[in-house]
Enzyme design. Structure first.
Site, mmCIF file in Angstrom:
data_model
loop_
_atom_site.group_PDB
_atom_site.id
_atom_site.type_symbol
_atom_site.label_atom_id
_atom_site.label_comp_id
_atom_site.label_asym_id
_atom_site.label_seq_id
_atom_site.Cartn_x
_atom_site.Cartn_y
_atom_site.Cartn_z
ATOM 1 N N ASP A 183 -8.189 -10.945 8.614
ATOM 2 C CA ASP A 183 -9.407 -10.989 7.797
ATOM 3 C C ASP A 183 -9.380 -12.057 6.703
ATOM 4 O OD1 ASP A 183 -10.396 -8.852 9.204
ATOM 5 O OD2 ASP A 183 -10.661 -7.538 7.475
ATOM 6 N N GLY A 225 -2.733 -1.111 7.102
ATOM 7 C CA GLY A 225 -3.799 -1.800 6.368
ATOM 8 C C GLY A 225 -5.103 -1.039 6.282
ATOM 9 N N THR A 226 -6.185 -1.807 6.129
ATOM 10 C CA THR A 226 -7.523 -1.243 6.021
ATOM 11 C C THR A 226 -7.844 -0.403 7.258
ATOM 12 O OG1 THR A 226 -8.191 -3.228 4.821
ATOM 13 C CG2 THR A 226 -9.963 -1.882 5.741
ATOM 14 N N ARG A 231 0.805 -1.219 0.000
ATOM 15 C CA ARG A 231 0.000 0.000 0.000
ATOM 16 C C ARG A 231 0.845 1.280 0.000
ATOM 17 N NH1 ARG A 231 -5.303 0.690 2.146
ATOM 18 N NH2 ARG A 231 -5.329 -1.504 2.741
ATOM 19 N N HIS A 236 -18.128 6.128 42.023
ATOM 20 C CA HIS A 236 -19.360 6.908 41.882
ATOM 21 C C HIS A 236 -19.007 8.377 41.689
ATOM 22 C CE1 HIS A 236 -23.441 8.285 42.553
ATOM 23 N NE2 HIS A 236 -22.937 9.210 43.385
ATOM 24 N N GLY A 256 -5.493 -9.678 4.447
ATOM 25 C CA GLY A 256 -6.714 -8.924 4.734
ATOM 26 C C GLY A 256 -7.908 -9.230 3.863
ATOM 27 N N HIS A 274 -9.270 -5.987 16.351
ATOM 28 C CA HIS A 274 -8.751 -6.528 17.613
ATOM 29 C C HIS A 274 -8.639 -8.048 17.570
ATOM 30 C CE1 HIS A 274 -12.998 -5.327 17.955
ATOM 31 N NE2 HIS A 274 -13.205 -6.438 18.606
ATOM 32 N N GLU A 317 -31.594 -2.624 4.374
ATOM 33 C CA GLU A 317 -31.029 -3.805 5.043
ATOM 34 C C GLU A 317 -31.853 -5.036 4.702
ATOM 35 O OE1 GLU A 317 -28.450 -4.838 7.442
ATOM 36 O OE2 GLU A 317 -29.511 -6.679 6.904
#
Ligand code: FAD
Length: 472
Positions: free
Chosen positions: A319, A43-44, A38, A451, A148, A328, A208
């Site tokens: 991927d 990457g992507t 690239r 809290h 990927g 992740h 969709e």
């Protein structure tokens, strides 16, 4: 690089999977090379995915909030104007600083960064067509494929990345479109683009195929809430609908759609169409035929539990192989793959990989949803807590959403956590840790939470699972 330089590990692809594997390998003392075509690392995810989309999400949210959500907070603002070119510049600057950061980490860990396209010559040798001309050959004792994925094309819609765009074009539009249908898959990543352009003023319609948004992993109750909230923000939905074809010959694009189960057709008008029906593994030009590696019917490289192909010194991560297409997940596999090489063991718990939809409010989950648990036949309990009863959400005037716990009725072990609400993407880290450690809802409820924080809603939902919440 001298011809046939020998490395302990040669990694093809410098995306999240590849660059993390390279850094880890360098740290473990392996002589490592990473090939990336690239021209930049990351990457992507870093170049055209997670990172640029978060920049646009954050800044479009600020813009939208200043326009619509300041008066009740006691802030009067004057003329507010969008400078889209500057918003894109800010995005590009974040991307550049992060990709350069990885180059620095390569140097720090002694990784050879080779700019070019790699392809197998044989089992151990990779030919690289270098970006600035010429070629070289690398020899690897071990080879990791991390090439990927790419956007799946949609027959009948020709991508030009200006009017008919993939997610890449949608992150670089030069002006805000008036009308923007999105042809979506279950991928939660696409709702980022829907949110960005709707906040900046586009009329966005989501088409969709399934009857619910967010894909099959998202809990149905949460998905319904998310759709309602996004509709209130102005996004239109056509669920249970399929796109038949598109015609871009006119000044606007005509998108022909019909009910997924067959039936009435209608035509949507658009200035820009985002085609985002999913991603597919990318292995083009890798020369897989020269090593005889198998891909399955979806194009995923076939591997065993240790990421090995049938040639055990060649591993595959990220991927381009099985599992959710998430950065992740790719990162976890990268570390594990190197540990398998150096130590003989590695660890990725596929049952504890969080998912996040970066809308506002965010949706995040880990583990099983209620329909999955029901289908498995396990007896379970559900505990919920709404952000409308959480003190911090109330002070922040952000009370939409809830936390939902699902635990085993007999052991109380957490089976799934689903959150829609402010900062859900951060809060899911605590749920993921709990699932990873095999915690019960009582373990979480008996852990002291500061809290006033949004995380108290998480604790109280856990409490509601085996007992009763205090504040609701
Ligand atoms: P990639 O990042 O695709 O990297 C592969 C690299 O290999 C590429 O740079 C490619 O140029 C290179 N390459 C391919 N073939 C060769 C070759 N023969 N020689 C040399 N180099 C080669 N995930 C999340 O977890 N969170 C998010 O918020 C998120 N948002 C996203 C938003 C969008 C718009 C998109 C498209 C994706 C998003 N994702 C997100 C998914 C995430 O980007 C991917 O899961 C992640 O990038 C996968 O990493 P990878 O290294 O496997 O592949």
């Amino acid at each position: 690089y001298a011809s046939s330089t020998e490395h302990d590990v040669v990694i093809i692809g410098g995306g999240v999977a590849g660059y993390v594997a390279a850094i880890k390998a360098g740290q473990e003392g392996l002589k490592t090379a990473c090939i990336e075509k690239r021209g930049t690392l990351g990457g992507t995810c870093l170049n055209v995915g997670c990172i640029p989309s978060k920049s646009l999400l954050n800044n479009s949210h600020l813009y939208h909030q200043i326009l619509h959500d300041t008066q009740k907070r006691g802030i009067e603002v004057g003329d507010v104007k969008l400078n889209l070119a500057q918003m894109m510049k800010a995005k590009d600057a974040s991307v550049e600083s992060l990709t350069k950061g990885i180059e620095f980490l390569f140097k720090k860990n002694g990784v050879d960064y080779i700019k070019g396209t790699g392809s197998f010559i044989n089992d151990h040798e990779i030919k690289v067509n270098l970006l600035d001309g010429g070629e070289t050959t690398l020899k690897g004792k071990n080879i990791i494929i991390a090439t990927g994925s790419e956007a799946t094309p949609f027959p009948g819609l020709k991508i030009d990345e200006e009017r008919i765009v993939t997610s890449t074009g949608a992150l670089s539009l030069k002006e805000v479109p008036k009308k923007m249908p999105l042809n979506l898959s279950g991928q939660v990543a696409n709702f980022q683009k829907a949110s960005v352009w709707s906040r900046l003023g586009a009329e966005v319609t989501v088409v969709e195929y399934l009857n619910q948004i967010g894909g099959p992993g998202m809990d149905a109750e949460i998905s319904k809430q998310a759709q309602k909230i996004l509709q209130k923000q102005g996004i239109k939905f056509l669920t249970g609908t399929k796109v038949l074809s598109g015609d871009d010959s006119g000044s606007t694009i005509a998108l022909n759609v019909e009910a997924a189960k067959g039936g009435k057709q209608q035509t949507l008008d658009a200035d820009v169409v985002l085609v985002a029906i999913g991603r597919r593994p990318y292995t083009a030009g890798l020369g897989l035929e020269n090593v005889g590696l198998d891909v399955d019917e979806k194009g995923r490289l076939v591997i065993d539990q240790e990421y090995r192909t049938k040639k055990p010194h060649i591993r595959v991560i990220g991927d381009c192989t099985f599992g959710p297409m998430l950065a992740h997940k790719a990162e976890e596999e990268a570390v594990a793959a190197i540990e398998y090489i150096t130590k003989g063991y590695g660890h990725v718990n596929y049952a504890a990989i969080p998912s996040v939809m970066y809308t506002h409010p965010e949706v995040a989950w880990v583990g099983q949803n209620e329909a999955d648990v029901k289908a498995s036949g396990v007896k379970y309990r559900v505990g919920t807590f709404p952000f409308s009863a959480n003190s911090r959400a109330k002070t922040n005037l952000e009370t939409e959403g809830l936390v939902k716990f699902i635990s085993d009725a007999e052991t109380d072990r957490i089976l799934g956590v689903h959150i829609i609400g402010p900062n859900a993407g951060e809060m899911i880290a605590e749920a993921t840790l709990a699932v990873e450690y095999g915690a019960s809802s009582e373990d979480v409820a008996r852990t002291c939470h500061a809290h006033p924080t949004l995380a108290e809603a998480f604790k109280e939902a856990a409490m509601a699972t085996y007992s009763k919440a205090i504040h609701f």
